[in-house]
Write an enzyme that holds these catalytic residues in place. Structure first.
Site, PDB file in Angstrom:
ATOM      1  N   LYS A   1       0.856  -1.185   0.000  1.00  0.00           N
ATOM      2  CA  LYS A   1       0.000   0.000   0.000  1.00  0.00           C
ATOM      3  C   LYS A   1       0.887   1.228   0.000  1.00  0.00           C
ATOM      4  O   LYS A   1       1.163   1.846   1.036  1.00  0.00           O
ATOM      5  CB  LYS A   1      -0.924  -0.008   1.215  1.00  0.00           C
ATOM      6  CG  LYS A   1      -2.137   0.906   1.008  1.00  0.00           C
ATOM      7  CD  LYS A   1      -2.990   0.431  -0.151  1.00  0.00           C
ATOM      8  CE  LYS A   1      -4.125   1.383  -0.455  1.00  0.00           C
ATOM      9  NZ  LYS A   1      -4.871   0.998  -1.652  1.00  0.00           N
TER      10      LYS A   1
ATOM     11  N   SER B   1      -8.264  -0.332  -5.477  1.00  0.00           N
ATOM     12  CA  SER B   1      -8.521   0.011  -4.086  1.00  0.00           C
ATOM     13  C   SER B   1     -10.029   0.232  -3.890  1.00  0.00           C
ATOM     14  O   SER B   1     -10.808  -0.672  -4.099  1.00  0.00           O
ATOM     15  CB  SER B   1      -7.686   1.224  -3.673  1.00  0.00           C
ATOM     16  OG  SER B   1      -7.462   1.220  -2.279  1.00  0.00           O
TER      17      SER B   1
END
Length: 591
Positions: free
Chosen positions: A191, A390
């Site tokens: 991430k 995402s």
């Protein structure tokens, strides 16, 4: 007395200006509306296609677009929906003899370019010609143009053919100078959206994932050109890697183009192909005008002539709470649209078109819930655009089926939060200090004037962990996988559509038309009309709500040009510092 008359005169002038400008705008709207009438296409016409504007999912509902009215009309833009429908229409239009792909810059993502390219390939089945010409071929435009029957370049022109690169702007150095610390709470090894705030270069994990998905996209790029130009893919790789394509003559030598010609020579060839005398003008129609020559893909949802409908719900842009627009996904706007199509008995199936890097994890969950409810009532198919990652993947994962382009960017299953610590900025740089009283230990949690305590950080980490757990559970349920498996391919890692197919994040590769056909098949309908949601606001509605934001954006873009993306990135940083985010590693810029 003189001052009195000055004030009176100024007041009168102000009233006149305030009255006249809206009147001028209204006249402009009326003129623009009149110019929107259907366009007639002459026989033996060439469809002139030039992409020198950003390509959005839908054509903006702006009657002043392309008129240059007062310089406040925003950017010229034809949406992907109208581009695809126009090329499809031209295929069977007897008045259109071919397509002229004129010099373009392709300010679009890889998947958008792929959809247009596939539409051109389908157009060629009509045996009509496609000619491409440019003084400067960017890699994006060359990829599109490679399907043409003839690809020409100006003898003194430029062709870019050197491979892909991806660039991230790191802001840590600037934040250090300002005395601002970005406090990061995240889940996911990959991430990397927060890396620009805390590092000065890519982490090893991020470099690994970018290398992987960039390599996948580049391989697909070379494969497409290889097939279109009948050149060995390995040879194409070597041409780029060795910098062999430097001059137009190089492109001709290695068969990337078919000839070196000036514009007048191209026009002569077009006249020959359409049987027009050399002294006469070519009968041509611009793509923007051709859109007006027939029915658009986006049919008015209020049209009651068809009892069977397939609804396309467009979800494009960053995901936020509240209302959205053509370029921003508002959870309230998309939720209303999904509820509307869910309760409409004439809508037999839904296509959710997702083109989003994500955003607010809460807003994403709100939309996910509406997708789940819709799935219980009627088929819902996701069509992925350039990016569906995402939060963009979160809202997609519950669908009956997910269809992506091979070069769609997706995945990035992860959650993060950013809270700035601006103590040094306030204390050391500005000489500002704070003091106060609170009734509870955590009453001022989130105060940016001091660092987080270990206990506060633990609270935020628990919140982010819960968000990631919810995210992976949603994906596991929607995709029929175990949560452990989703976690193994999650951790914020980004994949291309081709890679996502192999690991089960998508069901098949294809475009928005494939998604519509899939939805119709699942609903068991053959005759249907396509309707689009959310309904676009009219220009008058936008005018009534105020144009200040659009006017500001227009002038900022005009001033910054290509550098506008850096302005957007800095704005993105401030937005990330508000709520937990499920979004991509900043913006992926491929050069």
């Amino acid at each position: 007395m003189k001052q009195f008359f000055k004030f009176v005169l100024a007041t009168v002038v102000g009233i006149i200006i305030a009255s006249v400008i809206p009147l001028i705008l209204i006249i402009g709207i009326i003129v623009a509306a009149g110019s929107d009438k259907e366009v007639d296409v002459d026989a033996n016409s060439v469809l002139h296609v030039k992409f020198d504007y950003p390509i959005n999912e839908r054509t903006p509902n702006n009657p002043l677009a392309n008129l240059g009215f007062l310089g406040l009309d925003g950017e010229k833009s034809i949406g992907l929906n109208d581009i695809l429908s126009s090329i499809k229409k031209a295929k069977t239009d007897n008045n259109i003899k071919g397509i002229f792909l004129d010099e373009s810059y392709m300010m679009s993502g890889q998947a958008t370019t792929e959809e247009i390219r596939n539409a051109l390939i389908d157009f060629k089945k009509s045996k009509k010609f496609i000619i491409a010409y440019s003084e400067i071929y960017t890699q994006g435009f060359y990829y599109l143009a490679s399907v043409a029957d003839k690809v020409y370049i100006n003898p003194k022109g430029i062709i870019e053919f050197r491979g892909f690169s991806s660039e991230v702007t790191f802001l840590k150095g600037a934040l250090d100078k300002l005395g601002i610390e970005a406090q990061i709470i995240k889940v996911g090894t990959y991430k990397s959206a927060v890396e620009p705030l805390v590092l000065t270069k890519m982490s090893d994990a991020n470099r690994l994932q970018v290398t992987s998905y960039l390599g996948s996209m580049y391989d697909y790029f070379l494969t497409g050109i290889s097939k279109a130009r009948n050149i060995n893919k390995d040879s194409l790789f070597n041409y780029a890697n060795s910098g062999r394509i430097q001059q137009p003559e190089d492109a001709l030598k290695y068969k990337l183009v078919d000839g070196l010609k000036y514009k007048d020579e191209i026009l002569s060839e077009l006249k020959q192909r359409t049987s027009i005398a050399e002294k006469k003008d070519i009968a041509s129609v611009d793509l923007g005008e051709y859109v007006k020559s027939g029915t658009k893909v986006d049919t008015d949802p209020k049209d009651v002539s068809y009892k069977n409908r397939i609804a396309i719900v467009y979800a494009s842009g960053e995901i936020t709470g509240g209302d959205g627009d053509d370029n921003k996904i508002g959870s309230e706007t998309i939720s209303k649209a999904l509820r509307k199509v869910r309760m409409d008995d004439k809508v037999k199936a839904v296509v959710l078109r997702v083109n989003s890097p994500g955003g607010s994890s809460l807003a994403s969950d709100v939309i996910w819930r509406e997708v789940m409810l819709t799935k219980k009532v009627k088929p819902i198919i996701v069509s992925m655009g350039d990016v569906a990652a995402s939060g963009g993947y979160y809202i997609a994962c519950a669908a009956d089926s997910i269809i992506a382009e091979p070069n769609t960017i997706t995945g990035s299953i992860g959650i993060f939060a950013v809270l700035p610590n601006m103590q040094k900025l306030f204390n050391d740089k500005l000489g500002i200090t704070f003091d106060g009283v609170k009734t509870g230990k955590y009453a001022d949690l989130g105060d940016v004037s001091r660092p987080l305590s270990p206990e506060e950080r633990a609270i935020l980490q628990n919140s982010v962990n819960r968000g990631y757990d919810d995210f992976t559970k949603a994906v596991a349920k929607g995709r029929g996988k175990t949560q452990a498996y989703v976690n193994s391919i999650g951790q914020g890692r980004v994949w291309t559509g081709s890679q996502a197919l192999k690991i089960g994040l998508v069901d098949r590769l294809g475009n928005i038309n494939d998604a519509v056909k899939c939805a119709a098949k699942k609903a068991g309908v053959k005759d249907y009309r396509i309707v689009a949601y959310p309904e676009q606001k009219s220009f008058l509605n936008k005018f009534g709500e105020g144009l200040s934001a659009e006017v500001k954006a227009h002038f900022v873009k005009a001033e910054l040009g290509e550098n506008y993306r850096y302005y957007e990135q800095i704005k993105g940083v401030t937005q990330m510092m508000r709520t937990p985010q499920a979004r991509m590693p900043f913006d992926v810029v491929i050069k």
